[in-house]
Scaffold this active site. Structure first.
Site, PDB file in Angstrom:
ATOM      1  N   GLU A   1       0.191  -1.027 -11.693  1.00 46.09           N
ATOM      2  CA  GLU A   1      -0.822  -1.435 -10.730  1.00 46.09           C
ATOM      3  C   GLU A   1      -2.222  -1.281 -11.299  1.00 46.09           C
ATOM      4  O   GLU A   1      -3.101  -2.121 -11.090  1.00 46.09           O
ATOM      5  CB  GLU A   1      -0.668  -0.566  -9.468  1.00 46.09           C
ATOM      6  CG  GLU A   1      -1.307  -1.163  -8.233  1.00 46.09           C
ATOM      7  CD  GLU A   1      -0.841  -0.471  -6.953  1.00 46.09           C
ATOM      8  OE1 GLU A   1       0.341  -0.072  -6.885  1.00 46.09           O
ATOM      9  OE2 GLU A   1      -1.672  -0.322  -6.043  1.00 46.09           O
TER      10      GLU A   1
ATOM     11  N   GLU B   1      -2.862  -4.134 -13.588  1.00 41.12           N
ATOM     12  CA  GLU B   1      -3.095  -5.343 -12.795  1.00 41.12           C
ATOM     13  C   GLU B   1      -4.496  -5.329 -12.203  1.00 41.12           C
ATOM     14  O   GLU B   1      -5.216  -6.327 -12.231  1.00 41.12           O
ATOM     15  CB  GLU B   1      -2.044  -5.414 -11.676  1.00 41.12           C
ATOM     16  CG  GLU B   1      -2.142  -6.663 -10.815  1.00 41.12           C
ATOM     17  CD  GLU B   1      -1.275  -6.557  -9.570  1.00 41.12           C
ATOM     18  OE1 GLU B   1      -0.543  -5.545  -9.418  1.00 41.12           O
ATOM     19  OE2 GLU B   1      -1.325  -7.476  -8.734  1.00 41.12           O
TER      20      GLU B   1
ATOM     21  N   CYS C   1       2.593   0.310  -2.180  1.00 38.23           N
ATOM     22  CA  CYS C   1       3.761   1.175  -2.315  1.00 38.23           C
ATOM     23  C   CYS C   1       4.366   1.572  -0.974  1.00 38.23           C
ATOM     24  O   CYS C   1       5.432   2.168  -0.912  1.00 38.23           O
ATOM     25  CB  CYS C   1       3.392   2.420  -3.109  1.00 38.23           C
ATOM     26  SG  CYS C   1       1.806   3.105  -2.624  1.00 38.23           S
TER      27      CYS C   1
ATOM     28  N   SER D   1      -1.476  -5.646  -4.497  1.00 36.33           N
ATOM     29  CA  SER D   1      -0.903  -5.597  -5.842  1.00 36.33           C
ATOM     30  C   SER D   1       0.525  -6.117  -5.775  1.00 36.33           C
ATOM     31  O   SER D   1       1.207  -5.974  -4.766  1.00 36.33           O
ATOM     32  CB  SER D   1      -0.906  -4.137  -6.320  1.00 36.33           C
ATOM     33  OG  SER D   1       0.064  -3.954  -7.313  1.00 36.33           O
TER      34      SER D   1
ATOM     35  N   LYS E   1      11.630   3.228   4.140  1.00 38.24           N
ATOM     36  CA  LYS E   1      12.304   3.100   2.842  1.00 38.24           C
ATOM     37  C   LYS E   1      13.749   2.669   3.002  1.00 38.24           C
ATOM     38  O   LYS E   1      14.320   2.034   2.127  1.00 38.24           O
ATOM     39  CB  LYS E   1      12.250   4.437   2.070  1.00 38.24           C
ATOM     40  CG  LYS E   1      10.859   4.835   1.601  1.00 38.24           C
ATOM     41  CD  LYS E   1      10.359   3.954   0.488  1.00 38.24           C
ATOM     42  CE  LYS E   1       8.950   4.318   0.058  1.00 38.24           C
ATOM     43  NZ  LYS E   1       8.370   3.323  -0.842  1.00 38.24           N
TER      44      LYS E   1
ATOM     45  N   GLU F   1      13.397  -0.852   3.226  1.00 39.38           N
ATOM     46  CA  GLU F   1      12.912  -1.446   1.982  1.00 39.38           C
ATOM     47  C   GLU F   1      14.043  -1.659   0.982  1.00 39.38           C
ATOM     48  O   GLU F   1      14.138  -2.688   0.345  1.00 39.38           O
ATOM     49  CB  GLU F   1      11.832  -0.563   1.363  1.00 39.38           C
ATOM     50  CG  GLU F   1      11.130  -1.204   0.167  1.00 39.38           C
ATOM     51  CD  GLU F   1      10.177  -0.257  -0.545  1.00 39.38           C
ATOM     52  OE1 GLU F   1      10.458   0.952  -0.579  1.00 39.38           O
ATOM     53  OE2 GLU F   1       9.162  -0.742  -1.069  1.00 39.38           O
TER      54      GLU F   1
ATOM     55  N   GLU G   1      15.215  -9.185  -1.995  1.00 37.21           N
ATOM     56  CA  GLU G   1      14.645  -9.379  -3.337  1.00 37.21           C
ATOM     57  C   GLU G   1      14.795  -8.146  -4.228  1.00 37.21           C
ATOM     58  O   GLU G   1      14.486  -8.184  -5.404  1.00 37.21           O
ATOM     59  CB  GLU G   1      13.168  -9.804  -3.250  1.00 37.21           C
ATOM     60  CG  GLU G   1      12.227  -8.778  -2.642  1.00 37.21           C
ATOM     61  CD  GLU G   1      12.077  -8.929  -1.144  1.00 37.21           C
ATOM     62  OE1 GLU G   1      13.007  -9.439  -0.489  1.00 37.21           O
ATOM     63  OE2 GLU G   1      11.029  -8.509  -0.609  1.00 37.21           O
TER      64      GLU G   1
ATOM     65  N   CYS H   1       2.106   9.942   3.335  1.00 42.42           N
ATOM     66  CA  CYS H   1       3.562  10.143   3.361  1.00 42.42           C
ATOM     67  C   CYS H   1       3.954  11.511   3.887  1.00 42.42           C
ATOM     68  O   CYS H   1       5.052  11.689   4.421  1.00 42.42           O
ATOM     69  CB  CYS H   1       4.151   9.969   1.966  1.00 42.42           C
ATOM     70  SG  CYS H   1       3.746   8.372   1.255  1.00 42.42           S
TER      71      CYS H   1
END
Lengths: 136, 592, 597
Positions: free
Chosen positions: B286, B289, B312, B332, B371, B374, B379, B516
């Site tokens: 990241e 980038e 994230c 990102s 999560k 996720e 994908e 978190c």
């Protein structure tokens, strides 16, 4: 309908309207048309007051009686709907209850045309305040 | 500030005008029982619908009982909190609530951790009159990838609705139906999956009963562990190690990294790795980038998208896919550390140990419920085999450890395995709000300026305010950083980006208040926001103790690039470690 | 031209009818025939005069003579003395109760002041869809007076001094409410009219809106002037389409005349009114729930304080009043606080509109001064109990009120008296119950309504009312015990004490007042497992009358559960333990041998 521009204009308009028979308020002079008011609140309409009103509108004209027929709110005699109030010129108004088309016909022929009372009169059992009068 | 004097239970007290009776009583040491009330004062979150009527008390001059959580003190008020009238009322109301609640305590996921159960116990309820013929309101159970809604257990405290609408501004939940069948659900009582739910899990974090719980993947993990054909790899998020101890009676903020590792090994995981390693990896990808976009932007390239947003947090990703899909090119493209870890584990590491990816099971321990969602996104799998197989929360892990008769406090500290277990302090601070962007700054600064950082602690990026900003001097280039935690705060920053008003070069967003450490899968706060602060302090302490504190100095990361990925943002890195986003706006009903 | 020069009106109301008004009519007509007067004097039957205590009534027109307690034999004397000789029959005249003097002219009888229409002053007189008729009857004069001759403080003082209390049910001083709204400074304030009228059986507000909508519009403008608001909102339930229609017409007509809008009557005062519709929730009649409903939020009440006067619609100072409260305001302004406060009792001034319903002869809308007794309302104005049954109770205040029994009949109606008697004034629905109504079923019936309409926010109302309802159901099925009666009481008291809003705070009232006034009936249900009124099916027994039974076996053959035993030509027997009380046997029996007890 134009705006009423001031309080004094409002008072003037009130005086005009009081005298006008189109407003259907006062019919005290002899020679004035008969006033028929049909109670058209929801309870009246539910009991068939619309038909009664149409009947009066049609028949009074057909039978050549000078009359003003209008709708009004609940008179309070819900147990006797449809109810109407008939005011012959120069006389106290009379309230009739349980008015179906047959009785409406009778009311026109007997009471309106000749003054003969018909069964089913509802005596007025209340007093109404008069806003013009400062005392009761 | 005007002061009010009042008397509670024959004790006098002076309080500022606007103080509720409940808070005044607390200052006097009188703990009025409450159920729906919740006050996370450090986060400016207060829930007081005054619906449970448990906190009622007698107030002089008032005909009926007053709900103390939402009644302000008035001069000369006389309050009595435990007269027979009050106790009778409290007990009767509690009997009502219990009469409309399943009697499932023995098998309920919240048993032992349930505020309703605790209150029934505290009030000494021993029977429910009329239970034989009492109707109970029941609803269809809804299981989504992360959250289970069992509304039979809902007591209409409205905390979840408040969090979802006012704090997170997601609006997936609201009160529906009227009267006895009233409950809190998505519009038209459809399932969460068909709503705008981001799975942030804040509703689960505040639910006092078992109405909202997480999907439990422990049985699946256990099955994998006992399957001899499977190599089971586990990764642990930074926020877990500063909270796990609470489930075992340790003080909030106790760091249990070593014990956690030991416990995981004792449970039977073949390899115990650290998500922080992948966090370092995320910074590499990241950060590179970002610098690439920034450089082009500073040169005047109109196509260079600045600001860059961190990506994230899956709750956050879900949020902008629903509400800001027009800005899909702003975040990102880097995956989250969890997903980067899975991708690397099932390729680089699987090759190293000669295991087929289909025989490797990657488990993650996360403070987060999103999560779970996720790791099952389409994908993030290869030929149907997911990069991360299961994600379990801190609470589930604690329960698992207890089931296995392991006493965590008596374990000796152990180390993570290699090569995916080594991390720098920059990886650890991902757990707190402001941590990701601070970690990014540590690497971006040195990469951009070519100079060594004098000061590693960017304290100006830390703190609990919902929206923060700071300018970091990148050797002459002032870099504007924006930080938001809580999706409602994120929305504010995103609106500015959309309208073009945003002055930031980089924005970090965490869906959960606190970051978190306040995730939906963490040990429940039960309204105590001091715990959050203690966890944050622990995170930064762990960072300070680390010998390496910058992601690009992690030797195992360097090796990973040398052996496998080439360099950051290489084609291989792109293929494994980057992703793209989707437009989910059709799920949002927009009022014109 | 009428051929009749005199009319004899004989009351044909049920009360008088029962006392032979038919015979009176016959006798009068016979006498007239005999005296050859049938062509000039007409005898006519009318509806109820509302004078049932003194019936049968005969009224002579046009001289307004009012004869009371007339007997059929009196017909001859009336014709001979009054009609022919012109001498009124003094002994039959109505005597003034105070002076004991006979009153010759009925116009002077104070009896007719039993109803005094202030709120309903225009209903039945004007066409509600014609603003001109309203203006001709002094419409908008009060607004003109207020805008040109009074200050806001003076208006508020006048309303306060009148002593008017809110007519929606809570009875809070209107003037004080306006004063509180005025006191709170704000750039925006709102006047809200609560036209949600959710009480079952209540239609007072509907009648005002359908019969005289301008009275409400004028009053809202007056309120706006006095509190400093230029925005009015009427929250009206969607179930009143005719009222909505007439309100829309009225608002448009008022706007055309410049009586709503900007610079009203050239005074610089701006005020306009918008309509907002309910969506079928009784709870939205509660003012905070109403406000939230208008804001587009879920219609749930919120904790008070803060009161709407401080922070209401959109957080601004808001004054919420009921339709009936507003409708009286123009009259108060024109005739003065002194006049208004001369009517009614010490703490409850003015009149109240009631919707009389239930087992009463004259169902309808009445408006009486506060202080009128329940007895007068039920037995005079209401014409007494239908079908000659015995009065058992009157439920005032709808599902939020209590049931008063015959020991309360002489209670003068006002806010505090009704409260002291265990009920509330409520919005004005009055349901009359007779000996065939079961008081346990009635309480259950009212709870059914409140359970359905509870918003669900607070536990005592959401769950507690449901449990009350269930327990009453158990009792009606004969499954209750004496302890259950104590439980009913405790649950009711706690729900009242802890509920968040007025709905929950009053929903147990029917139960508590029934327990107070009809305790024996409840005991009969739980200890004897009997329903004295004969309503609760599960507690009834089907019994075969041995005297009438001929043993035809028809009943036994039709019984679905084989509960009837007996030999052919011998008296049959129903086994109460098996009987499911379906009634099939009773229907089948041709010998009238089966009855319920």
């Amino acid at each position: 309908m134009s705006k009423i521009k001031s309080f004094s204009d409002l008072k003037k308009k009130r005086e005009e309207l009081k005298r006008s028979t189109e407003a259907g308020i006062s019919a005290v002079e002899p020679g004035a048309p008969v006033q028929v008011k049909v109670a058209m609140a929801t309870c009246g309409i539910a009991s068939g007051a619309r038909n009664v009103m149409e009947f009066f509108l049609e028949q009074l004209e057909r039978r050549n009686v000078a009359a003003v027929v209008s709708q009004t709110g609940c008179m309070g005699y819900c147990y006797a709907e449809p109810t109407i109030e008939v005011r012959l010129p120069g006389q106290e108004p009379v309230v009739f209850g349980f008015v179906d088309l047959k009785r409406a016909d009778q009311i026109i022929e007997k009471y309106i045309k000749t003054g003969e009372l018909v069964d089913g009169i509802i005596p007025v059992n209340y007093e109404t305040i008069d806003l013009m009068n400062k005392e009761d | 500030m005007e002061t009010i004097k009042l008397t509670i239970d024959n004790k006098e007290i002076d309080v500022p005008k606007g103080t509720t009776i409940y808070k005044a009583a607390k200052e006097l040491g009188i703990d009025i029982p409450t159920l729906c009330y919740m006050d996370l004062h450090d986060m400016n979150i207060e829930n007081k619908p005054a619906g449970c009527r448990i906190c009622v008390a007698e107030v002089s001059g008032r005909r009926n009982l007053a709900p103390t959580c939402s009644t302000n003190c008035e001069q000369g008020m006389v309050v009595k909190t435990h007269t027979p009238r009050v106790l009778n009322a409290r007990r009767t109301v509690m009997e009502f609530i219990l009469s409309d609640h399943p009697k499932d305590c023995l098998i309920c996921a919240k048993s032992g951790n349930c505020e309703l159960q605790a209150m029934a116990h505290r009030l000494g309820i021993r029977e429910i009159p009329g239970a034989e013929y009492a109707e109970v309101s029941t609803y269809r159970e809804d299981t989504s990838p992360s959250i289970i809604r069992d509304l039979d257990k809902c007591i209409m405290c409205r905390r979840c609705e408040m969090m979802c609408n006012e704090v997170q501004t997601v609006g997936a939940l609201s009160a529906v139906n009227r009267g006895f069948m009233a409950t809190v659900a998505p519009a038209f009582e459809q399932n969460l999956e068909h709503s705008t739910c981001t799975y942030c899990g804040q509703c689960v974090a505040v639910c006092p009963t078992g109405a909202l719980t997480e999907v439990n993947h422990v049985p699946s993990v256990l099955r994998a562990l006992v399957d001899p054909s499977k190599t089971v790899v586990v990764q642990t998020a930074p926020a877990v190690r500063v909270a796990l101890g609470e489930e075992f009676g340790l003080e909030p903020g106790t760091i249990v990294t070593g014990k956690m590792t030991a416990a995981l090994r004792a449970l039977g995981f073949d390899y115990v790795f650290d998500t922080d390693f992948a966090a370092d990896l995320t910074i590499m990808e990241e950060g590179t980038e970002f610098l690439e976009r920034l450089t082009r932007y500073l040169k005047g390239d109109k196509n260079a998208r600045i600001p860059i947003l961190t990506s994230c947090c899956p709750g956050w990703v879900n949020f902008f896919e629903h509400y800001f899909p027009d800005l899909k090119d702003v975040p990102s493209t880097a995956k989250s550390p969890q997903q980067m870890f899975g991708a690397i584990a099932k390729t680089y590491f699987a090759d190293k140990i000669g295991v087929n990816r289909k025989d490797m099971v990657v488990v993650s321990i996360m403070p987060c419920l999103a999560k779970k969602y996720e790791c099952q996104r389409d994908e993030f799998s290869v030929d149907g085999n997911p990069d991360v197989d299961f994600s379990i929360s801190t609470r589930e892990l604690a329960n698992f450890i207890k089931q296995a008769n392991i006493d965590i406090s008596n374990l000796h500290d152990e180390e993570f395995d290699s090569p995916l277990g080594e991390s720098t302090g920059a990886g650890v601070i991902f757990g707190a709000t402001g941590g990701v962007i601070e970690a990014a700054c540590r690497t971006a600064y040195e990469l951009y300026t070519g100079k060594k950082l004098q000061r590693l602690d960017f304290t100006e990026l830390r703190g609990m305010e919902g929206v923060r900003s700071a300018t970091i001097d990148f050797d002459g280039l002032p870099l504007n950083i924006g930080i938001a935690h809580g999706l409602g705060n994120a929305r504010k920053l995103l609106n500015d980006v959309r309208s073009g008003k945003s002055q930031f070069h980089a924005i970090e967003v965490m869906a959960c208040p606190g970051g978190c450490i306040g995730g939906g899968g963490q040990p429940l706060l039960h309204g105590n926001s001091e715990i959050l602060k203690a966890r944050a302090t622990a995170i930064y302490e762990e960072d300070r103790k680390k010998p390496l504190r910058k992601s690009h100095e992690n030797p195992f990361i360097i090796k990973l690039y040398e052996e496998f990925l080439g360099k950051p943002n290489s084609e291989k890195a792109h293929h494994l470690l980057h992703t793209h986003y989707f437009n989910k706006q059709s799920k949002v009903i927009i009022k014109q | 031209m009428s051929k009749y020069n005199r009319h004899l009106l004989v009351c044909g109301g049920t009360g008088c009818h029962a006392s032979e008004s038919d015979s009176i009519v016959c006798n009068l007509r016979d006498e007239l025939e005999a005296k050859d007067l049938a062509d000039s004097v007409q005898v006519i039957i009318t509806g109820c005069f509302g004078f049932c205590g003194k019936g049968p009534i005969v009224k002579v027109m046009p001289d307004n003579t009012f004869y009371v307690e007339v007997k059929p034999d009196d017909a001859k004397e009336i014709i001979e003395e009054h009609i022919i000789k012109g001498r009124k029959v003094t002994r039959l005249l109505y005597k003034d109760p105070l002076s004991n003097q006979p009153i010759p002219d009925s116009a002077a009888i104070s009896q007719f002041r039993k109803q005094l229409r202030i709120v309903l002053r225009n209903c039945g007189f004007i066409n509600p869809e014609n603003i001109d008729e309203y203006i001709a009857r002094e419409g908008y004069q009060a607004l003109g007076k207020v805008l040109t001759e009074m200050t806001p403080e003076e208006v508020i003082k006048e309303v306060k001094d009148s002593g008017q209390r809110g007519r929606g049910g809570a009875g809070f001083s209107t003037g004080l409410k306006w004063e509180l709204a005025r006191r709170n400074q704000s750039d925006e304030k709102y006047v809200v009219c609560n036209a949600d009228e959710g009480d079952p059986g209540a239609f007072m507000d509907r009648s005002v809106l359908e019969g005289d909508p301008h009275s409400v519009l004028e009053a809202m403008a007056i309120c706006g002037f006095s509190i400093g608001a230029s925005n009015g909102l009427i929250y009206i339930r969607a179930e009143y389409p005719l009222a909505i229609e007439r309100l829309k017409i009225a608002i448009n007509q008022a706007r055309e005349y410049g009586l709503l809008g900007s610079d009203i009557l050239g005074t610089g005062f701006n005020f306009d009114i918008k309509l907002r519709y309910g969506a079928g929730a009784f709870v939205c009649g509660e003012e905070t729930a109403l406000i939230h409903s208008m804001e587009g939020l879920r219609g749930e009440p919120t904790v008070k304080p803060p009161f709407p006067a401080e922070a209401g619609y959109r957080g601004k100072p808001t004054n919420v009043n009921n339709v009936e409260t507003f409708a009286a305001i123009p009259a108060i302004i024109l005739k003065g606080a002194k006049w208004f406060s001369s009517i009614g009792t010490e703490k409850s001034k003015g009149t109240k509109v009631f919707a009389l319903a239930g087992k009463i002869n004259n169902v309808g809308l009445i408006e009486v001064p506060m202080g009128t007794t329940l007895r007068e309302v039920i037995f005079e104005i209401g014409g007494g109990i239908r079908n000659g049954k015995k009065f058992k109770g009157i439920q005032t205040g709808g599902p939020s009120g209590g049931c008063l029994s015959d020991k309360h009949l002489d209670t003068p109606i006002d806010f505090d008296n009704l409260l002291a008697a265990g009920s509330i004034m409520g919005s004005g629905a009055m349901i009359v119950l007779d000996e065939d109504d079961c008081m346990v079923s009635m309480a259950k019936f009212f709870l059914e309504f409140t359970v359905e309409e509870s918003c669900g926010k607070c536990a005592p109302c959401r769950i507690g009312n449901k449990r009350l309802h269930e327990l009453l159901g158990q009792i009606c099925e004969g499954k209750g015990s004496l302890e259950d009666l104590d439980r009913l009481r405790n649950m009711s008291i706690v729900i009242k004490d802890t509920a968040l809003c007025g709905l929950g705070q009053t929903s147990p009232n029917p139960v508590l007042s029934m327990l107070d006034n009809y305790y024996d009936e409840y005991v009969a249900h739980v200890t004897d497992k009997k329903c004295p009124a004969g309503q609760c099916r599960s507690l009834m027994e089907y019994v075969i009358n041995a005297e009438n039974c001929v043993g035809c076996t028809a009943c036994a053959r039709v019984c679905p559960v084989n509960a009837i035993s007996g030999e052919r030509k011998e008296v049959h027997l129903i086994n109460p333990a098996i009987c499911i009380k379906c009634g099939a046997c009773m229907e089948k029996c041709k010998f009238d041998a089966i009855f319920i007890r």
